[in-house]
Design an enzyme around this catalytic site. Structure first.
Site, PDB file in Angstrom:
ATOM      1  N   ASP A 144      24.343 -17.474   1.045  1.00  0.00           N
ATOM      2  CA  ASP A 144      23.924 -16.812  -0.190  1.00  0.00           C
ATOM      3  C   ASP A 144      25.049 -16.809  -1.218  1.00  0.00           C
ATOM      4  O   ASP A 144      26.232 -16.702  -0.877  1.00  0.00           O
ATOM      5  CB  ASP A 144      23.520 -15.363   0.135  1.00  0.00           C
ATOM      6  CG  ASP A 144      23.124 -14.576  -1.087  1.00  0.00           C
ATOM      7  OD1 ASP A 144      22.139 -14.957  -1.744  1.00  0.00           O
ATOM      8  OD2 ASP A 144      23.820 -13.582  -1.393  1.00  0.00           O
ATOM      9  N   GLU A 202      23.018 -21.856  -1.415  1.00  0.00           N
ATOM     10  CA  GLU A 202      22.371 -21.387  -2.641  1.00  0.00           C
ATOM     11  C   GLU A 202      23.443 -21.449  -3.725  1.00  0.00           C
ATOM     12  O   GLU A 202      24.251 -20.544  -3.869  1.00  0.00           O
ATOM     13  CB  GLU A 202      21.846 -19.958  -2.489  1.00  0.00           C
ATOM     14  CG  GLU A 202      21.045 -19.516  -3.695  1.00  0.00           C
ATOM     15  CD  GLU A 202      21.227 -18.053  -4.061  1.00  0.00           C
ATOM     16  OE1 GLU A 202      20.419 -17.548  -4.856  1.00  0.00           O
ATOM     17  OE2 GLU A 202      22.179 -17.426  -3.591  1.00  0.00           O
TER      18      GLU A 202
END
Length: 733
Positions: A413, A466
């Site tokens: 993330d 990401e």
């Protein structure tokens, strides 16, 4: 009683919880009485009336001398050279007695090799050393605790077992490495514990959960729980051995927030991991997805954080059950040929007092300077990736989930926030690197090392980034200068595509480039095409509600969008609820609106999602060559006025190809000509406008090609193009 051996100041330091080196005082020590050399044993058992030391081998009893009313005892063994195993018989007020082992008779259990790796910052399996481990030592069952707190002046294991009294189990400090350890006899799996830490310059001790704890109490409680996670019987050996995530394989990911996929309607309580295994896994399998991606399931205190503000990096959240229950869930996924990807959050961590922040009274895990150590947007702390303690902690954590829970992939993330020192900061709010630049050099080195370790130790496991910027070579190997990820989320494609589809079809002719632009860079990285949870919250509306037009057009647009995603090069990801067209935005506090699946238009969309996934898996042209121009060829990208796109997807075998045609307006074209590479009969293998899915059922089943160049191709076909649709056709020999 006065002692000839014990210094009063040192005794008081122990009694009042200020002794930072208890093994230098408690347990066995060489001593001299007159001319007699021997061994002295000290024990500290507050509240007892007397203590008897029992030699285990001889079963010989010795009354110990009480040298302080607070429960400090000692016993001298003259002419004794060798330490021996002993037990303690404790007498309590009221006549109760119990026989216990003494934690301070056991030596260090950490190997020199582990200490060396730890000191270097190269320990990729630190969880095998740190944390709480059930062990048998010298025939005694207990728990071995190890924690890193280099700046602490005293660390103790506390819990209900010692009435949370930090004086009773102070730990041994290994000074060079900043580690503290203690073997606590008779403790078992299931014990609740924390570390009580006393820091330099801090008058009061404070409590911390175990950073390496394998289990945690259910929020709002915050203690760690001793958990033996080695007991689960895995039977996914065939899956793990055959696990091969080569790029030419199909990968269609169903992204899930476990707490809101389904809930018990009568109580709004969560499904457990085992209940989810019974319901979620068959649902995903029936829909034809290859992987489940779980929003973070590491322990976290706050439900609306969705798991992205972590306190227990090594503990599957107790919201849904025990560590064994989570292992069961993963095992069942594998038995059903479904891979499991975890959202992993090394970019930041929560500020909660029981977590990593100021762990030993100093910025052990984070940067001290808030310009480097805090995400203002998220109210979280940033890891200091230059510290060996942080590298050991995070690299080991990545390995841990794969090693202990057989995870198939880690989606990292907020990578962009790690790469840039000025991420979401104004001028003057960030500190340049040593060269004066904005790149976070330590974080870059960490990400490369993370990918190298994961791929070296687990060749079949994938990593996904990401990453929302144009940072180069994210999904390229580190030996060519890349970050080493297998895949990168294509955030640019996602944003451009959604903006296009949110536009009324009458105006789409002015936004045609939002679709074609992605093909300029489509093969620069190994992309995943995501429609993720972030796109259906915070007033962004659900996937269905984003679509313009009346109800029919909204569904038709969404069917066309999903068909376009499946034809576009790249692996696929869809967040839960999008598969059946949930009207409302995602809300983590309640389950999806499953009643919609009983309605025609929603059930049609659900059927289409399943058929698309199955087509994607069976047709090699749709997945074999996702990251090279060899798998893609334009037919027509220039029909701006009609908002039509057409292209070819090719398998490794060029003879196997699929013609993809998209019409992004409500206009039905009865006769539209497209060029094709080969002569023959072309059969429609998928049509999003099928009445089976809720469409108008326009379009031809088969069409014979005609010689003659069109769109630069030697042959052409004349077909019906349904409104707001995606059609896929295949040459039938």
């Amino acid at each position: 009683m006065e002692s000839k051996f014990t210094n009063t100041d040192e005794a008081n330091a122990l009694i009042y919880g200020n002794h930072g080196n208890p093994f230098s005082f408690l347990g066995f020590h060489e001593a001299v009485q007159g001319k007699k050399k021997g061994l002295l044993v000290r024990v500290f058992k507050p509240g007892t009336e007397s203590v008897v030391l029992i030699e285990r081998a001889k079963n010989k009893r010795h009354s110990m001398d009480k040298i302080a009313d607070d429960g400090l005892y000692e016993l001298f063994f003259p002419r004794c050279k060798n330490r021996f195993a002993y037990q303690l018989e404790l007498s309590w007020p009221g006549g109760n007695t119990e026989v216990v082992e003494d934690a301070y008779r056991f030596g260090s259990l950490i190997s020199d090799f582990d200490l060396q790796l730890w000191g270097e910052g190269n320990h990729s399996r630190a969880y095998e050393v740190l944390g709480a481990h059930v062990k048998e030592v010298d025939g005694v069952q207990g728990v071995h605790f190890v924690v890193c707190a280099p700046s602490a002046s005293r660390v103790s294991v506390v819990g209900p077992f010692n009435n949370w009294d930090g004086r009773l189990y102070p730990m041994r400090k290994l000074f060079d490495q900043g580690l503290w350890e203690l073997f606590v006899p008779a403790m078992e799996s299931g014990a609740v514990y924390k570390y009580e830490i006393k820091a330099q310059g801090n008058p009061l001790p404070f409590l911390k959960a175990d950073p390496y704890g394998f289990a945690s109490e259910k929020r709002p409680k915050t203690a760690s729980i001793v958990s033996d996670i080695s007991g689960f019987s895995w039977d996914d050996d065939e899956w793990v051995k055959a696990r091969d995530q080569r790029f030419e394989k199909p990968m269609s990911i169903y992204e899930v927030h476990l707490g809101s996929w389904k809930r018990h309607l009568s109580t709004n309580e969560f499904y457990t991991y085992r209940e989810l295994a019974e319901s979620l896994i068959p649902y995903v399998k029936d829909l034809g997805y290859t992987h489940i991606e779980l929003l973070p399931i590491s322990e976290h205190p706050y439900d609306p954080s969705w798991g992205y503000q972590v306190t227990g990096y090594y503990a599957p959240t107790s919201r849904f059950g025990s560590p064994e229950d989570f292992a069961f869930f993963v095992n069942e996924c594998h038995k059903n040929d479904i891979g499991v990807i975890l959202d992993w959050v090394p970019a930041h961590f929560t500020k909660d007092d029981h977590g990593l922040r100021q762990f030993d009274g100093t910025a052990l895990y984070e940067h001290e300077d808030p310009r480097q150590g805090e995400h203002k947007d998220w109210g979280t702390k940033i890891f200091n990736f230059g510290r060996s303690e942080v590298k050991n902690f995070l690299i080991s954590n990545a390995v841990f989930w794969i090693d202990k829970y057989h995870i198939d992939g880690l989606r990292v993330d907020a990578v962009a926030s790690m790469l840039y020192l000025d991420y979401s900061r104004e001028e003057g709010q960030w500190v340049p690197n040593k060269y004066g630049g904005r790149e976070n050099l330590e974080a870059i080195d960490f990400l490369k090392r993370f990918n190298e370790v994961v791929h070296q130790e687990f060749p079949g496991v994938i990593t996904l980034a990401e990453e929302s910027t144009s940072w180069p070579l994210v999904s390229k190997p580190t030996y060519v200068g890349g970050l080493g990820f297998d895949y990168k989320w294509n955030m640019g494609w996602m944003n451009d595509t959604l903006k296009y589809f949110e536009t009324d079809p009458i105006y789409r002719r002015y936004h045609h480039n939002q679709l074609t632009f992605s093909f300029i860079y489509a093969f620069t990285e190994n992309f995943v095409l995501p429609f993720s949870h972030d796109e259906v919250v915070h007033m962004k509306r659900s996937m269905l509600d984003k679509m313009p037009g009346d109800v029919w057009q909204k569904f038709a647009n969404l069917r066309a969008l999903y068909t376009y995603m499946m034809g576009h090069p790249g692996k696929k990801l869809l967040f839960m609820g999008g598969e059946f067209g949930q009207w409302s935005e995602w809300n983590e506090a309640k389950e999806l609106n499953w009643s919609l699946t009983g309605m025609d238009k929603h059930s049609g969309l659900l059927k289409m999602t399943a058929d698309l996934n199955k087509l994607y898996q069976t047709e090699r042209a749709l997945h074999e060559v996702d990251f090279d121009w060899a798998g893609f060829e334009w037919i027509d990208f220039s029909d701006v006025d009609n908002s039509i796109l057409a292209f070819i997807r090719q398998a490794k075998d060029k003879e196997e190809f699929i013609v993809c045609v998209y019409n992004f307006t409500p206009v039905f074209h009865r006769s539209y000509v497209f060029g094709v590479p080969e002569a023959g009969v072309y059969k429609t293998i998928f049509n999003s406008d099928s009445e089976y899915y809720g469409g108008s059922n326009k379009g031809l089943d088969t069409v014979q090609s005609v010689p003659g160049e069109w769109h630069g191709k030697p042959h052409h076909i004349q077909i019906e193009v349904p409104p707001l649709s995606g059609v896929m056709m295949k040459l039938v020999k």
